[in-house]
Structures are given as C-alpha cells and as structure tokens.
Design a protein around this motif. Structure first.
Motif, PDB file in Angstrom:
ATOM      1  N   UNK A 170      -5.193  14.195   4.463  1.00  0.00           N
ATOM      2  CA  UNK A 170      -6.453  14.090   3.743  1.00  0.00           C
ATOM      3  C   UNK A 170      -6.144  13.230   2.522  1.00  0.00           C
ATOM      4  N   UNK A 171      -6.742  12.035   2.502  1.00  0.00           N
ATOM      5  CA  UNK A 171      -6.376  10.998   1.554  1.00  0.00           C
ATOM      6  C   UNK A 171      -7.525  10.789   0.571  1.00  0.00           C
ATOM      7  N   UNK A 172      -7.291  11.146  -0.677  1.00  0.00           N
ATOM      8  CA  UNK A 172      -8.332  11.048  -1.709  1.00  0.00           C
ATOM      9  C   UNK A 172      -8.016   9.882  -2.637  1.00  0.00           C
ATOM     10  N   UNK A 173      -8.966   8.963  -2.764  1.00  0.00           N
ATOM     11  CA  UNK A 173      -8.819   7.848  -3.688  1.00  0.00           C
ATOM     12  C   UNK A 173      -9.429   8.272  -5.020  1.00  0.00           C
ATOM     13  N   UNK A 174      -8.564   8.604  -5.977  1.00  0.00           N
ATOM     14  CA  UNK A 174      -9.038   9.009  -7.300  1.00  0.00           C
ATOM     15  C   UNK A 174      -9.106   7.824  -8.260  1.00  0.00           C
ATOM     16  N   UNK A 175      -8.803   6.634  -7.758  1.00  0.00           N
ATOM     17  CA  UNK A 175      -8.783   5.438  -8.587  1.00  0.00           C
ATOM     18  C   UNK A 175     -10.116   4.727  -8.670  1.00  0.00           C
ATOM     19  N   UNK A 176     -10.056   3.530  -9.226  1.00  0.00           N
ATOM     20  CA  UNK A 176     -11.240   2.701  -9.422  1.00  0.00           C
ATOM     21  C   UNK A 176     -11.307   1.531  -8.447  1.00  0.00           C
ATOM     22  N   UNK A 177     -10.255   1.344  -7.625  1.00  0.00           N
ATOM     23  CA  UNK A 177     -10.177   0.241  -6.662  1.00  0.00           C
ATOM     24  C   UNK A 177     -10.061   0.791  -5.247  1.00  0.00           C
ATOM     25  N   UNK A 178     -10.413  -0.033  -4.255  1.00  0.00           N
ATOM     26  CA  UNK A 178     -10.122   0.337  -2.871  1.00  0.00           C
ATOM     27  C   UNK A 178      -8.614   0.452  -2.707  1.00  0.00           C
ATOM     28  N   UNK A 179      -8.187   1.412  -1.905  1.00  0.00           N
ATOM     29  CA  UNK A 179      -6.785   1.563  -1.542  1.00  0.00           C
ATOM     30  C   UNK A 179      -6.732   1.906  -0.065  1.00  0.00           C
ATOM     31  N   UNK A 180      -5.548   1.765   0.511  1.00  0.00           N
ATOM     32  CA  UNK A 180      -5.366   2.159   1.902  1.00  0.00           C
ATOM     33  C   UNK A 180      -4.008   2.824   2.047  1.00  0.00           C
ATOM     34  N   UNK A 181      -3.889   3.575   3.120  1.00  0.00           N
ATOM     35  CA  UNK A 181      -2.613   4.171   3.487  1.00  0.00           C
ATOM     36  C   UNK A 181      -2.331   3.722   4.905  1.00  0.00           C
ATOM     37  N   UNK A 182      -1.178   3.084   5.086  1.00  0.00           N
ATOM     38  CA  UNK A 182      -0.738   2.634   6.408  1.00  0.00           C
ATOM     39  C   UNK A 182       0.675   3.158   6.582  1.00  0.00           C
ATOM     40  N   UNK A 183       0.919   3.947   7.646  1.00  0.00           N
ATOM     41  CA  UNK A 183       2.301   4.332   7.865  1.00  0.00           C
ATOM     42  C   UNK A 183       2.842   3.719   9.140  1.00  0.00           C
ATOM     43  N   UNK A 184       4.134   3.375   9.032  1.00  0.00           N
ATOM     44  CA  UNK A 184       4.859   2.705  10.107  1.00  0.00           C
ATOM     45  C   UNK A 184       6.329   2.731   9.712  1.00  0.00           C
ATOM     46  N   UNK A 185       7.154   2.003  10.450  1.00  0.00           N
ATOM     47  CA  UNK A 185       8.510   1.813   9.963  1.00  0.00           C
ATOM     48  C   UNK A 185       8.436   0.769   8.839  1.00  0.00           C
ATOM     49  N   UNK A 186       9.426   0.787   7.961  1.00  0.00           N
ATOM     50  CA  UNK A 186       9.389  -0.086   6.779  1.00  0.00           C
ATOM     51  C   UNK A 186       9.268  -1.555   7.163  1.00  0.00           C
ATOM     52  N   UNK A 187      10.029  -1.996   8.153  1.00  0.00           N
ATOM     53  CA  UNK A 187       9.993  -3.401   8.564  1.00  0.00           C
ATOM     54  C   UNK A 187       8.590  -3.825   8.986  1.00  0.00           C
ATOM     55  N   UNK A 188       7.909  -2.986   9.764  1.00  0.00           N
ATOM     56  CA  UNK A 188       6.544  -3.313  10.218  1.00  0.00           C
ATOM     57  C   UNK A 188       5.580  -3.400   9.041  1.00  0.00           C
ATOM     58  N   UNK A 189       5.681  -2.452   8.109  1.00  0.00           N
ATOM     59  CA  UNK A 189       4.775  -2.480   6.957  1.00  0.00           C
ATOM     60  C   UNK A 189       5.025  -3.698   6.072  1.00  0.00           C
ATOM     61  N   UNK A 190       6.290  -4.053   5.856  1.00  0.00           N
ATOM     62  CA  UNK A 190       6.572  -5.238   5.045  1.00  0.00           C
ATOM     63  C   UNK A 190       6.048  -6.505   5.724  1.00  0.00           C
ATOM     64  N   UNK A 191       6.249  -6.592   7.034  1.00  0.00           N
ATOM     65  CA  UNK A 191       5.755  -7.750   7.792  1.00  0.00           C
ATOM     66  C   UNK A 191       4.228  -7.819   7.738  1.00  0.00           C
ATOM     67  N   UNK A 192       3.590  -6.660   7.901  1.00  0.00           N
ATOM     68  CA  UNK A 192       2.131  -6.651   7.875  1.00  0.00           C
ATOM     69  C   UNK A 192       1.604  -6.948   6.468  1.00  0.00           C
TER      70      UNK A 192
END
Length: 156
Positions: A75-97
């Motif tokens: 359950x992901x709550x954005x308490x900030x003032x900007x759009x944010x996202x959560x993407x999980x993967x292996x580190x290499x895939x996330x850095x490449x993406x």
C-alpha cells in the motif's frame, strides 16, 4: 526497442493518456524477483510512504524484509507534492529502465511490479516473491532515484 515504441504509441492512440511503457520485461518470461500476486488470496500488507524531504526524496521504509514465497500487498501512499512511482525489479533492470525514462520523461508503467501515485493519493501492488535475494525498488521518474528515492527488498 522498436517493439516498445510501437506499444507505447498504440497505448497513446487508444487511450488518449500519457504514454504507457513496458518496463523492459517480456511478460511471458519468469522474473527472478517473483510474479504478480493474486488479490483474492491472503497477503501481508506493507505500507510505504513516498515523499520529498529537505535532503531529497525518499521511500519510508527504504528496506523491506520478505520471506521467499510470500505474497505481499504494498500500500503505497504519496505524501509528497509531486508524482512518484514505485517500481521493483533487480537493480540492473531498474537502472537500465531509469535511463529509458530519462529519454522519455512522460513514460508511465503498465506493469504489475509498478505503480505511479499522484500527490496525496494511494496505490497498491500485489506481488509474490518467489526467489531469495536482494532486489531494488525505485522511483524512475527522471531525477527522483538520483535524489534518494530507492530502497532494497530482502527476500529470505
């Protein structure tokens, strides 16, 4: 790459929404970090806040421990003032993406392992972690990971 560009254009034309992007995964292949969960089955709930801070941007918590084979409902709550996202993967895939996101800053994800959440809103991801190891979760909106918006999932 050409395949993803075609899919993004088709999504834009069909939906009239910002471009939806694949996270670089072949949806037919097994992912080392798990598989989409079944929302009709029990899941451990994990709360994650996304926010801007004086020092940058952050996920709270930024480290999560999970048992191999466990289904988790994030359950992901954005308490900030900007759009944010959560993407999980292996580190290499996330850095490449993240590099692809920098080239296409309006890109949004349409994947079971990702959620974009508007300010003051809540998103959810249900996921089953099938393999032990350390995995990454990041906000891949350009500049956000670089500002500290990343964390680690430890699957034991």
């Amino acid at each position: 790459m050409k395949k993803y560009l075609i899919l993004a254009v088709m999504a834009l034309l069909a939906a009239g929404n910002p471009a939806l992007a694949d996270s670089g995964h072949d949806h037919g292949e097994a992912l080392v970090y798990g598989e989409p969960g079944d929302p009709s089955k029990p899941a451990r709930m994990v709360l994650i806040a996304m926010r801007e801070t004086n020092e940058g941007m952050a996920f709270v918590p930024n480290q999560i421990k999970i048992k191999a084979g466990e289904q988790v409902k994030f359950v992901i709550r954005n308490t900030g003032e900007l759009d944010h996202e959560l993407v999980f993967a292996d580190l290499e895939s996330n850095l490449k993406h993240g590099i692809e996101m920098a080239k296409n800053p309006d890109m949004e994800h349409d994947d079971a392992n990702a959620a974009r959440v508007a300010p003051k809103k809540v998103g959810e991801i249900v996921w089953k972690f099938t393999t032990a190891g350390e995995f990454d979760f990041s906000c891949l909106i350009p500049g956000h990971r670089e500002s500290g918006m990343f964390g680690t999932i430890i699957v034991q």
